[in-house]
Design a protein around this motif. Structure first.
Motif, mmCIF file in Angstrom:
data_model
loop_
_atom_site.group_PDB
_atom_site.id
_atom_site.type_symbol
_atom_site.label_atom_id
_atom_site.label_comp_id
_atom_site.label_asym_id
_atom_site.label_seq_id
_atom_site.Cartn_x
_atom_site.Cartn_y
_atom_site.Cartn_z
ATOM 1 N N ALA A 45 -13.862 20.183 18.063
ATOM 2 C CA ALA A 45 -12.420 19.978 18.044
ATOM 3 C C ALA A 45 -11.737 21.066 17.233
ATOM 4 C CB ALA A 45 -12.093 18.606 17.456
ATOM 5 N N SER A 46 -12.367 21.458 16.121
ATOM 6 C CA SER A 46 -11.706 22.454 15.285
ATOM 7 C C SER A 46 -11.755 23.833 15.955
ATOM 8 C CB SER A 46 -12.288 22.436 13.876
ATOM 9 O OG SER A 46 -13.045 23.573 13.619
ATOM 10 N N GLN A 76 -4.723 14.882 15.715
ATOM 11 C CA GLN A 76 -5.392 14.772 17.019
ATOM 12 C C GLN A 76 -6.853 14.359 16.850
ATOM 13 O OE1 GLN A 76 -4.334 18.729 18.369
ATOM 14 N NE2 GLN A 76 -3.242 17.859 20.129
ATOM 15 N N ARG A 77 -7.495 14.912 15.815
ATOM 16 C CA ARG A 77 -8.901 14.537 15.586
ATOM 17 C C ARG A 77 -9.015 13.042 15.317
ATOM 18 N NH1 ARG A 77 -11.032 15.627 11.344
ATOM 19 N NH2 ARG A 77 -9.576 16.974 10.248
ATOM 20 N N PHE A 124 -16.427 17.076 15.662
ATOM 21 C CA PHE A 124 -15.340 17.628 14.855
ATOM 22 C C PHE A 124 -15.356 19.154 14.899
ATOM 23 C CE2 PHE A 124 -15.872 13.472 12.736
ATOM 24 C CZ PHE A 124 -14.610 12.991 12.986
ATOM 25 N N ALA A 126 -7.777 21.713 17.525
ATOM 26 C CA ALA A 126 -7.134 20.400 17.417
ATOM 27 C C ALA A 126 -6.590 20.211 15.999
ATOM 28 C CB ALA A 126 -8.144 19.307 17.734
ATOM 29 N N ILE A 134 -10.894 11.314 18.228
ATOM 30 C CA ILE A 134 -12.332 11.211 17.905
ATOM 31 C C ILE A 134 -12.606 10.027 16.979
ATOM 32 C CG2 ILE A 134 -14.345 12.371 16.944
ATOM 33 C CD1 ILE A 134 -13.024 15.012 17.566
ATOM 34 N N THR A 135 -11.933 10.032 15.819
ATOM 35 C CA THR A 135 -12.279 9.033 14.797
ATOM 36 C C THR A 135 -12.028 7.605 15.288
ATOM 37 O OG1 THR A 135 -11.550 10.677 13.196
ATOM 38 C CG2 THR A 135 -12.035 8.490 12.366
ATOM 39 N N ASP A 187 -1.359 19.861 9.283
ATOM 40 C CA ASP A 187 -2.588 19.291 8.723
ATOM 41 C C ASP A 187 -2.446 19.070 7.229
ATOM 42 O OD1 ASP A 187 -3.601 19.424 11.183
ATOM 43 O OD2 ASP A 187 -4.988 21.088 10.811
ATOM 44 N N GLU A 211 -11.324 10.403 5.836
ATOM 45 C CA GLU A 211 -10.638 11.657 6.124
ATOM 46 C C GLU A 211 -10.285 12.444 4.877
ATOM 47 O OE1 GLU A 211 -9.912 13.289 8.847
ATOM 48 O OE2 GLU A 211 -10.813 11.835 10.206
#
Lengths: 311, 298
Positions: free
Chosen positions: A206-207, A215-216, A203, A211, A220-221, B15, A110
């Protein structure tokens, strides 16, 4: 066409097949000799688990004693202690190292700084290549009661220095944490491999949907490496009776035997220091048989969960 | 906007915290891995007249380093002999292991081979059923390998696990490559040596590294089978040095110079690790690929 000629025909075909592959069989000669000498002769020698082995009488000449060696072990004072220690270290290493490897792999994947991530990856692999003798030496530098760095810090904070390697309370943690230190980076490789396989369009989608990063990771991961996590945990369970001989042999000493002695270290001492070959072989055989059952079972489960298999 | 895995991403504050935490975690891990290594290295270079704790010693700068411990080690015949024994075990071990593993893995990857199933079972039985230490010990001593370096690398010459990884790699090589050579009349040995092996550099480097690490690091088998001083490899000597509490026979006092026993210990740790540390960045690019190919599919 009658049965006989069909059989004959297929036999001829097989002979032809074998003849065409003769170069391959020639390549096998040395490896097979190796297997017979160093893998199958030991299995043959395993019969001394049921014998009162005397080196002078040899494997065949020694007297059969039935299951006496096994009952000696099961009824011995050490049996529960050894089993308890072995399972304790196996499970603790599983609980500490595997989650740490997963978190490390996800963080490496990440991180938005690829160069930094690469550096951390390279550094965390490194200890895997060091032997336990070397790690023992490094632990002495860190943990020595007189001049170790950790005790310097403890003294600085006003505490009393601890002799970590001979203290029965501290010792198990040293074993578990030094194993994590050595193997977490290497253990992360398989998860990194799985992460590399994630379809990046997930991804992007999702973006687009807005997300957040967390959340990703969560949706997902982590789900996409779930089969690999199962596989790793199952395989570790398959070798649950191996608690790490090389590490323990290097780190333990008489003051901590009660919390450090595992099946393998005991087998070594019984067999090669006390020369009770029959007893040591019986314990090895017992451990090998259980290990085989667990591994075959684990492999079946892995095969059911994902279409990969270890064997 | 920020680029993450080549994608331009707009980051909201949450983020940003997330990416901050990820890098913070990696930094902590880096420190945890690096500090023990760094403190050992600085200890090995610490001059004898240094006054202060190990904690302070970690901040000793390279221009204040003393190489006395290394001079003492390199001037010591016991150390040189242990080092050269380790190199011999490494070289002969890797060579014999690859010599035995490559053909076996290659033949196992031939799908048309009659009897392939039986061969697989033959390989897997000892892999799954680990009989333990003593029965193998009896074989090695019976063969008269005690007190020869071969006792260290011969019994473990084929690791079934490594062999299976290699087989997985060979299976991934397209059959057309082999077929076209065979049509041209090439022998199987030619196909293996001239077509398969050049394509298999990543896996051979990876497996070679795995074997090399095992042999270089082996302590236990050396302790079991080598009872004479002049055959002892580095890990045995290192353990003896680590166990020593003061000046002793492992470091001749004349060569001892101004290095402290602590520095000698740390220097011998570092010297034992050097070949692995030096080799692995070069091979790393192979093993990430090689391991991944084999380990997931097996």
């Amino acid at each position: 066409m009658d049965m006989k000629s069909t059989v004959k025909r297929s036999k001829q075909k097989l002979m032809g097949d074998i003849k065409r592959h003769r170069a391959f069989y020639a390549l096998l000669i040395l490896p097979i000799c190796y297997f017979i000498i160093f893998k199958y002769l030991p299995i043959w020698n395993g019969q001394i688990a049921f014998k009162d082995f005397m080196p002078l009488d040899g494997v065949l000449g020694s007297r059969w004693v039935g299951l006496a060696n096994f009952t000696d072990f099961f009824q011995s004072f050490y049996f529960t202690e050894l089993l308890r220690n072995t399972l304790f270290y196996s499970f603790m290493k599983l609980f500490v190292s595997v989650p740490l490897s997963i978190v490390l792999a996800v963080a490496l994947y990440e991180s938005a700084r690829p160069r930094f991530s690469k550096l951390v990856q390279t550094m965390t692999y490194l200890p895997h290549f060091l032997s336990w003798v070397i790690v023992y030496g490094i632990l002495l530098v860190l943990l020595a009661p007189g001049d170790g760095i950790v005790n310097d810090i403890i003294k600085f904070l006003g505490g009393k220095p601890i002799d970590f390697l001979t203290d029965t309370k501290a010792f198990p943690w040293i074993v578990i944490l030094s194993d994590a230190w050595k193997e977490m980076g290497w253990g992360a490789i398989i998860f990194i491999a799985a992460l590399m396989g994630i379809d990046s369009s997930l991804f992007e989608a999702a973006s687009v949907e807005g997300a957040s990063a967390i959340q990703r990771v969560w949706y997902i991961t982590l789900p996409s490496i779930r089969p690999v996590i199962f596989m790793v945990v199952l395989l570790r369970l398959g070798t649950i009776l191996d608690a790490g001989f090389n590490q323990m042999f290097m780190l333990y000493s008489i003051p901590v035997f009660s919390v450090a002695d595992i099946i393998d270290t005991w087998v070594y001492r019984q067999g090669l220091l006390e020369f009770r070959f029959g007893l040591a072989t019986a314990v090895g055989l017992f451990k090998g048989a259980i290990g085989m059952l667990l591994l075959v079972f684990a492999n079946k489960l892995v095969r059911r969960i994902s279409d990969t298999s270890i064997i | 906007m920020k680029r993450i895995r080549g994608m331009a991403v707009r980051l909201n504050p949450a983020d940003r915290v997330f990416y901050g935490l990820v890098d913070f975690f990696l930094a902590v891990i880096l420190v945890i891995v690096a500090v023990p290594l760094w403190s050992t290295i600085t200890l090995s270079f610490r001059p004898n007249h240094f006054i202060g704790s190990n904690l302070e010693g970690m901040f000793l700068m390279p221009w204040q380093w003393s190489t006395a411990a290394y001079k003492a080690l390199l001037g010591n015949t016991g150390f040189i002999s242990a080092f050269s024994n380790s190199v011999k075990i490494l070289v002969f071990g890797v060579a014999s292991s690859l010599f035995l593993t490559i053909p076996l893995a290659y033949v196992l990857s031939i799908k048309t081979l009659p009897g392939r199933k039986y061969l697989n079972v033959f390989i897997l039985i000892p892999y799954l059923f680990n009989i333990g230490l003593i029965p193998t010990y009896l074989v090695v001593t019976k063969l008269g390998l005690t007190n020869s370096l071969a006792a260290i690398f011969l019994p473990g010459a084929i690791s079934t696990y490594n062999c299976l990884i290699m087989r997985g790699f060979f299976e991934g090589i397209p059959d057309e490559l082999k077929e076209s050579a065979r049509i041209d009349g090439a022998s199987e040995l030619y196909v293996l040596l001239r077509i398969i092996l050049p394509l298999s550099k990543p896996i051979i480097m990876t497996i070679g590294l795995y074997y090399g690490v095992t042999f270089w690091n082996d302590f236990f088998h050396a302790m079991l089978y080598l009872n004479v001083n002049h055959l002892q490899p580095l890990p045995i000597l290192l353990r003896n040095i680590l166990m020593a509490s003061g000046m002793n026979e492992y470091v001749e006092s004349s060569a001892f110079g101004e290095a402290s026993i602590q520095a000698i210990k740390a220097a011998s740790i570092f010297m034992s690790a050097i070949p692995m540390i030096a080799a692995y960045p070069f091979i790393q690019k192979y093993f990430t690929r090689g391991t991944l190919l084999g380990s997931v599919k097996g």
